[in-house]
Structures are given as C-alpha cells and as structure tokens.
Design an enzyme around this catalytic site. Structure first.
Site, mmCIF file in Angstrom:
data_model
loop_
_atom_site.group_PDB
_atom_site.id
_atom_site.type_symbol
_atom_site.label_atom_id
_atom_site.label_comp_id
_atom_site.label_asym_id
_atom_site.label_seq_id
_atom_site.Cartn_x
_atom_site.Cartn_y
_atom_site.Cartn_z
ATOM 1 N N HIS A 204 39.471 36.295 34.075
ATOM 2 C CA HIS A 204 38.399 36.665 33.136
ATOM 3 C C HIS A 204 37.089 36.660 33.944
ATOM 4 O O HIS A 204 36.948 37.416 34.897
ATOM 5 C CB HIS A 204 38.421 35.658 31.972
ATOM 6 C CG HIS A 204 37.605 36.029 30.775
ATOM 7 N ND1 HIS A 204 36.895 37.189 30.669
ATOM 8 C CD2 HIS A 204 37.368 35.366 29.604
ATOM 9 C CE1 HIS A 204 36.278 37.229 29.489
ATOM 10 N NE2 HIS A 204 36.543 36.119 28.826
ATOM 11 N N HIS B 8 41.721 46.475 33.849
ATOM 12 C CA HIS B 8 41.157 45.894 32.634
ATOM 13 C C HIS B 8 42.151 46.100 31.505
ATOM 14 O O HIS B 8 42.815 47.135 31.455
ATOM 15 C CB HIS B 8 39.823 46.579 32.290
ATOM 16 C CG HIS B 8 38.975 45.777 31.370
ATOM 17 N ND1 HIS B 8 39.136 45.804 30.017
ATOM 18 C CD2 HIS B 8 37.981 44.891 31.622
ATOM 19 C CE1 HIS B 8 38.264 44.985 29.470
ATOM 20 N NE2 HIS B 8 37.559 44.411 30.415
ATOM 21 N N ASP C 205 33.248 43.203 37.315
ATOM 22 C CA ASP C 205 33.140 42.159 38.337
ATOM 23 C C ASP C 205 33.153 42.691 39.757
ATOM 24 O O ASP C 205 32.878 41.967 40.700
ATOM 25 C CB ASP C 205 34.298 41.158 38.186
ATOM 26 C CG ASP C 205 34.178 40.411 36.881
ATOM 27 O OD1 ASP C 205 33.084 39.905 36.608
ATOM 28 O OD2 ASP C 205 35.162 40.347 36.134
HETATM 29 C C1 LIG Z 1 42.168 42.394 34.056
HETATM 30 C C2 LIG Z 1 43.693 42.189 34.061
HETATM 31 C C3 LIG Z 1 43.977 40.694 33.829
HETATM 32 C C4 LIG Z 1 44.296 43.024 32.949
HETATM 33 O O1 LIG Z 1 45.637 42.711 32.888
HETATM 34 P P1 LIG Z 1 46.682 43.385 31.896
HETATM 35 O O2 LIG Z 1 46.001 44.199 30.866
HETATM 36 O O3 LIG Z 1 47.590 42.301 31.420
HETATM 37 O O4 LIG Z 1 47.427 44.422 32.833
HETATM 38 P P2 LIG Z 1 48.799 44.178 33.580
HETATM 39 O O5 LIG Z 1 48.737 42.891 34.351
HETATM 40 O O6 LIG Z 1 49.914 44.354 32.596
HETATM 41 O O7 LIG Z 1 48.777 45.367 34.601
HETATM 42 C C5 LIG Z 1 49.474 46.605 34.449
HETATM 43 C C6 LIG Z 1 49.994 47.015 35.800
HETATM 44 O O8 LIG Z 1 48.912 47.186 36.731
HETATM 45 C C7 LIG Z 1 49.018 46.232 37.811
HETATM 46 N N1 LIG Z 1 47.687 45.687 38.024
HETATM 47 C C8 LIG Z 1 46.776 45.305 37.094
HETATM 48 N N2 LIG Z 1 45.638 44.921 37.673
HETATM 49 C C9 LIG Z 1 45.825 45.052 39.008
HETATM 50 C C10 LIG Z 1 45.008 44.808 40.115
HETATM 51 N N3 LIG Z 1 43.776 44.349 39.965
HETATM 52 N N4 LIG Z 1 45.516 45.031 41.340
HETATM 53 C C11 LIG Z 1 46.764 45.505 41.513
HETATM 54 N N5 LIG Z 1 47.598 45.766 40.476
HETATM 55 C C12 LIG Z 1 47.134 45.543 39.253
HETATM 56 C C13 LIG Z 1 49.975 45.156 37.312
HETATM 57 O O9 LIG Z 1 50.622 44.510 38.368
HETATM 58 C C14 LIG Z 1 50.906 45.973 36.451
HETATM 59 O O10 LIG Z 1 51.765 46.679 37.317
HETATM 60 P P3 LIG Z 1 53.303 46.929 36.903
HETATM 61 O O11 LIG Z 1 53.239 47.818 35.681
HETATM 62 O O12 LIG Z 1 53.931 47.568 38.080
HETATM 63 O O13 LIG Z 1 53.873 45.584 36.577
HETATM 64 C C15 LIG Z 1 44.290 42.642 35.425
HETATM 65 O O14 LIG Z 1 43.999 44.007 35.627
HETATM 66 C C16 LIG Z 1 43.799 41.793 36.593
HETATM 67 O O15 LIG Z 1 44.347 40.721 36.840
HETATM 68 N N6 LIG Z 1 42.764 42.283 37.340
HETATM 69 C C17 LIG Z 1 42.207 41.523 38.429
HETATM 70 C C18 LIG Z 1 41.302 40.445 37.887
HETATM 71 C C19 LIG Z 1 40.011 40.984 37.361
HETATM 72 O O16 LIG Z 1 39.339 41.786 38.011
HETATM 73 N N7 LIG Z 1 39.628 40.508 36.175
HETATM 74 C C20 LIG Z 1 38.356 40.851 35.561
HETATM 75 C C21 LIG Z 1 38.546 41.567 34.278
HETATM 76 S S1 LIG Z 1 36.977 42.104 33.663
#
Ligand SMILES: CC(C)(COP(=O)(O)OP(=O)(O)OC[C@H]1O[C@@H](n2cnc3c(N)ncnc32)[C@H](O)[C@@H]1OP(=O)(O)O)[C@@H](O)C(=O)NCCC(=O)NCCS
Length: 437
Positions: free
Chosen positions: A268, A307, A363
């Site tokens: 987050h 996101h 971010d």
């Molecule tokens: C923000 C976040 C938690 C959203 O997660 P989510 O909606 O649950 O999305 P998922 O984790 O289901 O991701 C979907 C797919 O994209 C991939 N993915 C998501 N974010 C990714 C990232 N930053 N880098 C690489 N792969 C990523 C996942 O591994 C998943 O791949 P798969 O379908 O092969 O399993 C996630 O994108 C993340 O962890 N980002 C990095 C942290 C970040 O920047 N957070 C700030 C948010 S404002």
C-alpha cells in the site's frame, strides 16, 4: 437504472428469484432468500480481498481505473492539483463543496490553531528508540492522542467530530515532523501559524537556528500538490480499515492510527520507499533488463507498478512526474530519475506488463521527488499519511452518517474440523480418525 432485475434460477429446487439490480449491483442480503428449505441459511457470496464487492455507497471519490480517471467530489484531480491549495481540497473532500473565500479562511484558521501537540505527547515521542521507524512512531502517536482527547469517543455528535477533524488534520504534520527530527536527534520545532500548511510542515522539519524559516515556494507548492494527489482514493485498504474500525464507534484517533497501520504495508503506502530501494538495487541503467527478467521470473514485483483499480496510467503519476520536474529545477536532477524513466520505458514495451495492464502508480515517481527535496525514504509513507488523513476522516464521517451502515462484520466459510471430543494430554499425538470438512 431502477426496476432492473437479475433472474436467478436455483437448479437445486428449480425456484426462480428476481433479484433487484441497482447501478449494476445486487444486494448480497437478497441472496439469503435463495434456500433449499426453511433450515437452510441461504446463499452467501465469497469474495476474498473484496475483489468484486461494494462495501458502501460513497459520494467522495470517483475512479475509472480503465480510463485512468480520478475525481474528488466530481472535480478532476488535474484541475484541483493545478488550481487549489491542499487545505482547499481537504475542505472539498470532507464537506462536499469547494469553500467560499470566507469558508476557506475559517477552515484554515481552525486547522492552523490545532497544530500544537500537548507537551506530554512530545515526551511520549521522546521515548522511542533513536532508530525507530517514523511510520511506527506516527501510528503510535496518533493512537496516543486518543488519551489526550477522551471526548473524541462521542463519535455520534457532529460538533465533537468536527473538532477532532480539526485536531487530526492540524496535528498530523506536527507528529510527522517530530518523528523525523527524533530520528536525527534534532530538537523539535514548534508550529509557525503564519505559514501555510505545507510551509509550516517544512518549517517543523528543517528549521535550524534561523529566527524564521522561509520555505522555497516551488518546493512548498510541489509538496502541496503531492498532498492534493494523496488526499483520498475511495475504498482502498486503509480507507476500508478506517471504516471498519470506525464502524465499532471507536474514536477517530485510534481509527486513524489503524488506517495508518494499513498504509504502512509495502503493498500500500509503503511502496514508495520500496521503489527507492529497488532503484538502488538496480544501480545502473544497463542492469534494468536483467532486473525486469528477474521480476518476470516471479522473483518479487516491480515496485511502483500495478494497481488493483488502475489498469491504465495512474493519473496521479502523470502529475507527479510534472511536479518532479519543477522540483528538479530547484534541487538538481535526482540521478535515480534516469533509471526510473528507463525502467518505465522498458516495462511499458514488455509483453508481460502490457498483458497484465501494469503501469506506473502514484508511488513510482513520488519517492524520487521526495528524495530530491531532502526527505529520507523512511519518512515517505508518513508523507502519504498526512494528506490521506483527510480522506480517512471523510470516509469515516460518511460511514457514521450512513443509515445503512452497521458494525462491519464479514461472514466466513468455515473450513475447520466438525465438532470433536476433547483429547486428554496423554492421548495427544496418537493418530485419530477425525476428518476435516
Ligand atoms: C498494487 C498491487 C498490490 C495490486 O495487486 P493485485 O490487484 O492483487 O494484482 P495481482 O497481484 O493479482 O497482479 C496481477 C498479475 O500482475 C502481476 N503483477 C502485479 N503487480 C506487479 C508488479 N508490480 N510487478 C510485476 N508483476 C506484477 C502479478 O504477479 C499477477 O501476475 P499473474 O497473473 O501472472 O499471477 C500489485 O500490483 C503490487 O504489488 N504492486 C507493487 C507494489 C506497489 O507499487 N504498490 C502501490 C500501489 S499504489
């Protein structure tokens, strides 16, 4: 649209049900009447992580994640960032309309007159270890305010609520600045009520021996814009915590502390700190392709990318990129920017990121800009928590005034043992024939 229904046929009983649809949503409670008999509990929905569940009705923030749109109370974020001050936007987010000149003056006065911390709260902060993480200090100190203002428990009284809103918005920059000074071993700087909200924050962070702190106007404005961009983001993880904790009628200080705790996680608000660590780890531009391959092979995530809601460029990231350019005019370019820009370019052309609609989020660039302004990465999430306090409070108010809301209490699908007999100590460890359901 009214008078729309979803017709559901229960193949177990062949009974048909008309379930009302409102704005593309059915009420989960309407599924309860779908039963196989009087003893049946009825149908529930299962939705871990709230992937497809609206937990409330809200008139505060609108996001269209596919189109990359963000609006507060109907106003596009781009217009607010360009034309407003942070406290003006805070008023809008909390009360629903842009303030008149007189309303804004009254509002700013009220916030400004609640910036001081009780001396005992300052002492409380002194008790933290020199290397305590600022976010841990921030969360605990916000919670501790609950002991200073016990009347805050009276959450059903609108006037009491308003006073706590002034206090929280007024005091979070002071707490944030104190956590920072504490980690450096510098003496605390008291608020200067002649300065604007962000200028005063900078004063409390960076004033040394000069009699009056003068903030660089470009940096103060950039920080104000960053605060506007972070003010609210509808039902995100921390807003949901604020509503859940607030739904038990806990006071707003402990509820805000809980929301800040949710924000502290790396998935987050903690992500901006992680972005800088990642850029440090990459080190040089030539190592970017290997790093991306590493991520694609499942070793970690590209921090600052992706996101839950935005499946397009995060509109806030675009504005931050612009604000960062203004900051770099004053501070000089952060060398990490080159790596970030190249990382973004390569990732946005890569099939893995394209297919998953992974774009830079808020971010990705904020950390680089904060670092250029002189902030240490440990305080980045605290910088997020200051403006987001406005959003949390708006969500909390809306929840308390919503006649449909009750204490938040989800259901579960129980997957544990059926009832079984107690096993005396001497018989434990012996294999039994109990089965899991
Ligand atoms: C923000 C976040 C938690 C959203 O997660 P989510 O909606 O649950 O999305 P998922 O984790 O289901 O991701 C979907 C797919 O994209 C991939 N993915 C998501 N974010 C990714 C990232 N930053 N880098 C690489 N792969 C990523 C996942 O591994 C998943 O791949 P798969 O379908 O092969 O399993 C996630 O994108 C993340 O962890 N980002 C990095 C942290 C970040 O920047 N957070 C700030 C948010 S404002």
């Amino acid at each position: 649209m009214e008078n729309e229904f979803l017709n559901i046929v229960d193949k177990r009983t062949n009974a048909a049900y008309d379930v009302p649809l409102n704005q593309g949503t059915i009420r989960a409670m309407d599924l309860r009447k779908i039963k196989t008999g009087p003893e049946d509990f009825g149908v529930m929905t299962y939705d871990p992580a709230f992937m497809n569940t609206a937990s409330c009705k809200s008139a505060i923030t609108f996001i269209d994640g596919d189109k990359g749109i963000l609006r507060y109370r109907g106003y596009p974020i781009e217009q607010l960032a360009e034309r407003c001050s942070f406290l003006e936007v805070a008023y809008l987010v909390l009360f629903g309309e842009l303030p008149t000149e007189a309303e804004l003056k009254g509002w700013v006065d009220n916030i400004t007159h609640h910036t001081m911390l009780h001396e005992t709260t300052k002492k409380f902060l002194e008790g933290f270890r020199f290397n305590a993480h600022p976010m841990g200090m921030f969360i605990s100190t916000v919670a501790a305010l609950s002991t200073v203002y016990p009347e805050a428990r009276n959450v059903l009284d609108p006037e009491t609520r308003k006073l706590q809103i002034y206090r929280l918005i007024g005091k979070v920059p002071t707490i944030a600045a104190y956590t920072y000074r504490h980690s450096l071993g510098f003496p605390y700087v008291y608020p200067d009520n002649e300065l604007s909200y962000t200028e005063n924050f900078m004063n409390m962070l960076w004033k040394m021996v000069e009699p009056k702190y003068r903030a660089n106007p470009v940096l103060a404005r950039a920080l104000d814009i960053l605060f506007i961009l972070h003010a609210d983001h509808e039902q995100n993880c921390s807003a949901n915590v604020m509503r859940a904790v607030g739904s038990s009628q806990a006071d707003p200080f402990v509820a805000t502390a809980a929301a800040a705790a949710a924000l502290s996680g790396p998935l987050h608000g903690g992500a901006n700190e992680e972005v800088l660590k990642m850029l440090d780890e990459i080190g040089t531009k030539d190592r970017i392709p290997a790093y991306i391959e590493h991520v694609k092979a499942g070793h970690g995530k590209l921090m600052g990318f992706g996101h839950r809601i935005y499946k397009n460029y995060d509109p806030r990231a675009r504005i931050i990129k612009w604000a960062a350019d203004q900051v770099f005019e004053v501070t000089g370019r952060n060398p990490k920017l080159e790596i970030a820009l190249e990382l973004e370019r390569i990732a946005l052309e890569d099939e893995y990121f394209i297919k998953r609609k992974l774009y830079p989020n808020v971010d990705f660039y904020s950390g680089i800009m904060y670092q250029a302004m002189g902030f240490k990465p440990e305080i980045f999430t605290v910088l997020f928590a200051i403006p987001r306090t406005v959003g949390w409070l708006a969500q909390w108010q809306e929840m308390l005034e919503d006649q449909e809301q009750k204490i938040a209490r989800p259901r579960q699908i129980y997957t544990g043992y059926e009832a079984r007999d107690f096993i005396p100590m001497e018989k434990r460890g012996v294999k039994t024939t109990s089965v899991t359901s």
